[in-house]
Design a protein around this motif. Structure first.
Motif, PDB file in Angstrom:
ATOM      1  N   GLN A 110      -8.196  20.690 -11.522  1.00 46.03           N
ATOM      2  CA  GLN A 110      -7.369  19.654 -10.924  1.00 46.03           C
ATOM      3  C   GLN A 110      -6.897  20.039  -9.520  1.00 46.03           C
ATOM      4  OE1 GLN A 110      -4.697  17.210 -12.981  1.00 46.03           O
ATOM      5  NE2 GLN A 110      -5.524  17.632 -15.007  1.00 46.03           N
ATOM      6  N   ARG A 111      -6.632  21.301  -9.309  1.00 48.30           N
ATOM      7  CA  ARG A 111      -6.251  21.750  -7.969  1.00 48.30           C
ATOM      8  C   ARG A 111      -7.407  21.516  -6.995  1.00 48.30           C
ATOM      9  NH1 ARG A 111      -2.379  25.273  -5.953  1.00 48.30           N
ATOM     10  NH2 ARG A 111      -2.559  25.295  -3.680  1.00 48.30           N
ATOM     11  N   GLN A 112      -8.619  21.771  -7.436  1.00 47.43           N
ATOM     12  CA  GLN A 112      -9.790  21.536  -6.590  1.00 47.43           C
ATOM     13  C   GLN A 112      -9.956  20.056  -6.286  1.00 47.43           C
ATOM     14  OE1 GLN A 112     -13.417  23.651  -7.905  1.00 47.43           O
ATOM     15  NE2 GLN A 112     -12.085  24.970  -9.129  1.00 47.43           N
ATOM     16  N   TRP A 113      -9.698  19.206  -7.287  1.00 49.56           N
ATOM     17  CA  TRP A 113      -9.798  17.759  -7.062  1.00 49.56           C
ATOM     18  C   TRP A 113      -8.773  17.315  -6.010  1.00 49.56           C
ATOM     19  CZ3 TRP A 113      -9.483  16.044 -12.926  1.00 49.56           C
ATOM     20  CH2 TRP A 113     -10.597  16.569 -13.603  1.00 49.56           C
ATOM     21  N   GLY A 114      -7.551  17.807  -6.162  1.00 50.14           N
ATOM     22  CA  GLY A 114      -6.496  17.422  -5.230  1.00 50.14           C
ATOM     23  C   GLY A 114      -6.740  17.921  -3.819  1.00 50.14           C
ATOM     24  N   ASP A 115      -7.281  19.115  -3.711  1.00 52.53           N
ATOM     25  CA  ASP A 115      -7.522  19.697  -2.393  1.00 52.53           C
ATOM     26  C   ASP A 115      -8.712  19.054  -1.686  1.00 52.53           C
ATOM     27  OD1 ASP A 115      -5.381  21.365  -2.711  1.00 52.53           O
ATOM     28  OD2 ASP A 115      -6.561  23.112  -3.324  1.00 52.53           O
ATOM     29  N   ALA A 116      -9.535  18.299  -2.431  1.00 54.01           N
ATOM     30  CA  ALA A 116     -10.736  17.691  -1.841  1.00 54.01           C
ATOM     31  C   ALA A 116     -10.458  16.364  -1.155  1.00 54.01           C
ATOM     32  CB  ALA A 116     -11.806  17.496  -2.920  1.00 54.01           C
ATOM     33  N   ILE A 117      -9.232  15.848  -1.301  1.00 51.14           N
ATOM     34  CA  ILE A 117      -8.944  14.497  -0.798  1.00 51.14           C
ATOM     35  C   ILE A 117      -7.738  14.488   0.129  1.00 51.14           C
ATOM     36  CG2 ILE A 117      -9.884  13.427  -2.881  1.00 51.14           C
ATOM     37  CD1 ILE A 117      -6.963  12.913  -3.764  1.00 51.14           C
ATOM     38  N   LYS A 118      -7.621  13.394   0.862  1.00 52.19           N
ATOM     39  CA  LYS A 118      -6.400  13.090   1.605  1.00 52.19           C
ATOM     40  C   LYS A 118      -5.926  11.717   1.156  1.00 52.19           C
ATOM     41  CE  LYS A 118      -8.967  11.372   5.666  1.00 52.19           C
ATOM     42  NZ  LYS A 118      -9.159  11.551   7.127  1.00 52.19           N
ATOM     43  N   VAL A 119      -4.651  11.467   1.368  1.00 58.47           N
ATOM     44  CA  VAL A 119      -4.045  10.208   0.933  1.00 58.47           C
ATOM     45  C   VAL A 119      -3.747   9.329   2.149  1.00 58.47           C
ATOM     46  CG1 VAL A 119      -1.982   9.158  -0.089  1.00 58.47           C
ATOM     47  CG2 VAL A 119      -3.049  11.141  -1.177  1.00 58.47           C
ATOM     48  N   ILE A 120      -4.190   8.087   2.080  1.00 59.26           N
ATOM     49  CA  ILE A 120      -3.871   7.084   3.091  1.00 59.26           C
ATOM     50  C   ILE A 120      -3.183   5.923   2.382  1.00 59.26           C
ATOM     51  CG2 ILE A 120      -4.810   5.461   4.784  1.00 59.26           C
ATOM     52  CD1 ILE A 120      -7.150   7.409   5.157  1.00 59.26           C
ATOM     53  N   ARG A 121      -2.066   5.471   2.924  1.00 59.21           N
ATOM     54  CA  ARG A 121      -1.355   4.353   2.310  1.00 59.21           C
ATOM     55  C   ARG A 121      -1.866   3.041   2.922  1.00 59.21           C
ATOM     56  NH1 ARG A 121       3.611   7.855   2.242  1.00 59.21           N
ATOM     57  NH2 ARG A 121       3.988   8.264   0.031  1.00 59.21           N
ATOM     58  N   PRO A 122      -2.657   2.269   2.168  1.00 60.48           N
ATOM     59  CA  PRO A 122      -3.167   0.994   2.695  1.00 60.48           C
ATOM     60  C   PRO A 122      -2.054  -0.042   2.794  1.00 60.48           C
ATOM     61  CG  PRO A 122      -4.428   1.765   0.787  1.00 60.48           C
ATOM     62  CD  PRO A 122      -3.148   2.536   0.825  1.00 60.48           C
ATOM     63  N   VAL A 123      -2.346  -1.124   3.515  1.00 61.29           N
ATOM     64  CA  VAL A 123      -1.444  -2.268   3.600  1.00 61.29           C
ATOM     65  C   VAL A 123      -2.258  -3.531   3.375  1.00 61.29           C
ATOM     66  CG1 VAL A 123       0.114  -1.106   5.198  1.00 61.29           C
ATOM     67  CG2 VAL A 123      -1.753  -2.509   6.088  1.00 61.29           C
ATOM     68  N   PHE A 124      -1.573  -4.638   3.142  1.00 65.99           N
ATOM     69  CA  PHE A 124      -2.246  -5.934   3.072  1.00 65.99           C
ATOM     70  C   PHE A 124      -2.376  -6.470   4.496  1.00 65.99           C
ATOM     71  CE2 PHE A 124      -0.391  -5.502  -1.156  1.00 65.99           C
ATOM     72  CZ  PHE A 124      -1.471  -5.848  -1.962  1.00 65.99           C
ATOM     73  N   ALA A 125      -3.583  -6.463   5.001  1.00 65.74           N
ATOM     74  CA  ALA A 125      -3.815  -6.837   6.395  1.00 65.74           C
ATOM     75  C   ALA A 125      -3.449  -8.278   6.668  1.00 65.74           C
ATOM     76  CB  ALA A 125      -5.279  -6.589   6.757  1.00 65.74           C
ATOM     77  N   SER A 126      -3.569  -9.132   5.655  1.00 64.81           N
ATOM     78  CA  SER A 126      -3.332 -10.563   5.850  1.00 64.81           C
ATOM     79  C   SER A 126      -1.850 -10.907   5.923  1.00 64.81           C
ATOM     80  CB  SER A 126      -3.963 -11.352   4.703  1.00 64.81           C
ATOM     81  OG  SER A 126      -3.436 -10.900   3.463  1.00 64.81           O
ATOM     82  N   ALA A 127      -0.985  -9.978   5.529  1.00 63.38           N
ATOM     83  CA  ALA A 127       0.454 -10.243   5.522  1.00 63.38           C
ATOM     84  C   ALA A 127       1.061  -9.836   6.857  1.00 63.38           C
ATOM     85  CB  ALA A 127       1.124  -9.487   4.383  1.00 63.38           C
ATOM     86  N   ALA A 128       1.881 -10.700   7.404  1.00 63.88           N
ATOM     87  CA  ALA A 128       2.495 -10.416   8.700  1.00 63.88           C
ATOM     88  C   ALA A 128       3.332  -9.144   8.653  1.00 63.88           C
ATOM     89  CB  ALA A 128       3.359 -11.599   9.125  1.00 63.88           C
TER      90      ALA A 128
END
Length: 365
Positions: free
Chosen positions: A255-273
């Protein structure tokens, strides 16, 4: 009704005289008589208690409850209810000992409200701590922590921002991983998409996401990270708090290897003002027939204190519902979060429609 023994020749009380014997018996019975006549006031009888019915794993909330009891002197009786919380409350009716109802997922919480198993709470403390769109307008329910639905991306991917709508873009064909579309985490996201963009546009988008899947929609959120590490996909949608668990796992573990393999990006709803990141919640309400209502409100107010919100963040890597609370370092590393201001009641209104849409497009097939 008091009952006295028959006074006979063989009865030793006779030697003391009938009047004396009756006086002694009355004195002996007096405490019991007083007790029976005492008012059956549940709040008085259990002034130092509160009973919590929770669908959350007890270990995740116990540190919070221990702190509350230590500070308030109120004992918390915890009842873990894995399934069927609404049905249990209906069966117990007015006899239910439940004071506070705690669940994960906004749908589960709102189901309790719709079933008439909660009661309104008017608390300036709760209103000040919790944003309006994350609590019931009439005080029937309150969010206590946030679970943001984020993008897991391959660590070396040149990607800094993302919109949920981007998941359907052709450039991601064969590169997306996600768990079942029927999982509550995803039906909640899809319902929010319907609320923002309409049913027609959302169905077209969902078909596009399905076309971009690298594998069948299945598994759990952590398996998204696993499959990114394994080269099966490059991006995926999952809850942020799982990353905290993975990155805090033992060095060298899977699980540590899985976590270290990624980065987190917080998406948004593009259609919402004022687009923000979709969140689900853990939350609570006061039970309809709470015998210790004052203590129930005290517990809820404690759970939105700075101390409790910080414990939430550290215990399960969830995002505090109260602004200004220090984040766990791993969670802080994901950057600032702007929460989608869409009321959760509006999201819940479209969940059934989202579930039907998942089946219609064959998302999980």
């Amino acid at each position: 009704m008091l009952s006295f023994p028959v006074v006979s020749k063989s009865n030793p009380l006779r030697r003391c005289g009938t009047a004396v014997a009756c006086a002694l018996l009355l004195a002996a019975c007096q405490p019991q008589a007083d007790k029976a006549a005492a008012p059956a006031d549940g709040a008085t009888a259990a002034a130092g208690e509160v009973t919590l019915y929770t669908t959350r794993e007890p270990g995740l909330v116990q540190p919070l409850l221990d702190t509350f009891s230590g500070q308030s002197g109120i004992k918390v009786n915890t009842v873990f209810v894995r399934d069927g919380l609404t049905e249990r409350l209906r069966a117990e009716g007015e006899r239910s000992p439940a004071d506070v109802l705690m669940t994960v997922d906004s749908g589960n919480l709102l189901e309790l409200v719709e079933a008439g198993q909660t009661q309104p709470v008017d608390s300036a403390v709760l209103d000040a701590a919790i944003p309006q769109h994350l609590r019931g307008a009439d005080g029937q329910w309150f969010a206590l922590s946030l679970r943001d639905r984020v993008l897991y991306a391959r660590k070396d991917l040149p990607l800094q921002s993302f919109a949920y709508e981007d998941l359907a873009k052709p450039e991601w064909k064969g590169r997306v991983c996600i768990r079942s579309g029927q999982h509550p985490y995803n039906t909640s996201l899809f319902a929010a998409m319907i609320a923002h963009n309409g049913a027609g546009a959302t169905e077209q988008w969902l078909r596009g996401v399905k076309a971009n899947l690298a594998r069948k929609a299945a598994g759990g959120d952590r398996e998204v990270a696993r499959d990114i590490l394994g080269g099966i996909c490059d991006i995926g949608i999952a809850n942020a708090y799982y990353v905290g668990r993975m990155k805090s796992s033992e060095e060298g573990s899977e699980q540590r290897q899985w976590g270290d393999a990624i980065k987190v990006i917080r998406p948004v709803f593009a259609s919402a003002a004022d687009g923000g990141t979709h969140v689900n919640i853990s939350g609570a309400a006061v039970a309809k027939f709470s015998p210790n209502r004052d203590n129930a409100v005290k517990l809820l107010e404690f759970l939105v204190s700075d101390e409790a919100q910080s414990l939430y963040a550290k215990a399960n890597y969830e995002y505090p519902v109260k602004a200004g609370v220090a984040l766990d370092p791993i969670v802080a590393g994901f950057g600032e979060m702007k929460v989608d201001p869409l009321p959760l009641t509006e999201v819940a209104r479209h969940r059934r429609q989202a579930s039907e849409m998942v089946d219609r497009v064959g998302f999980d097939l």
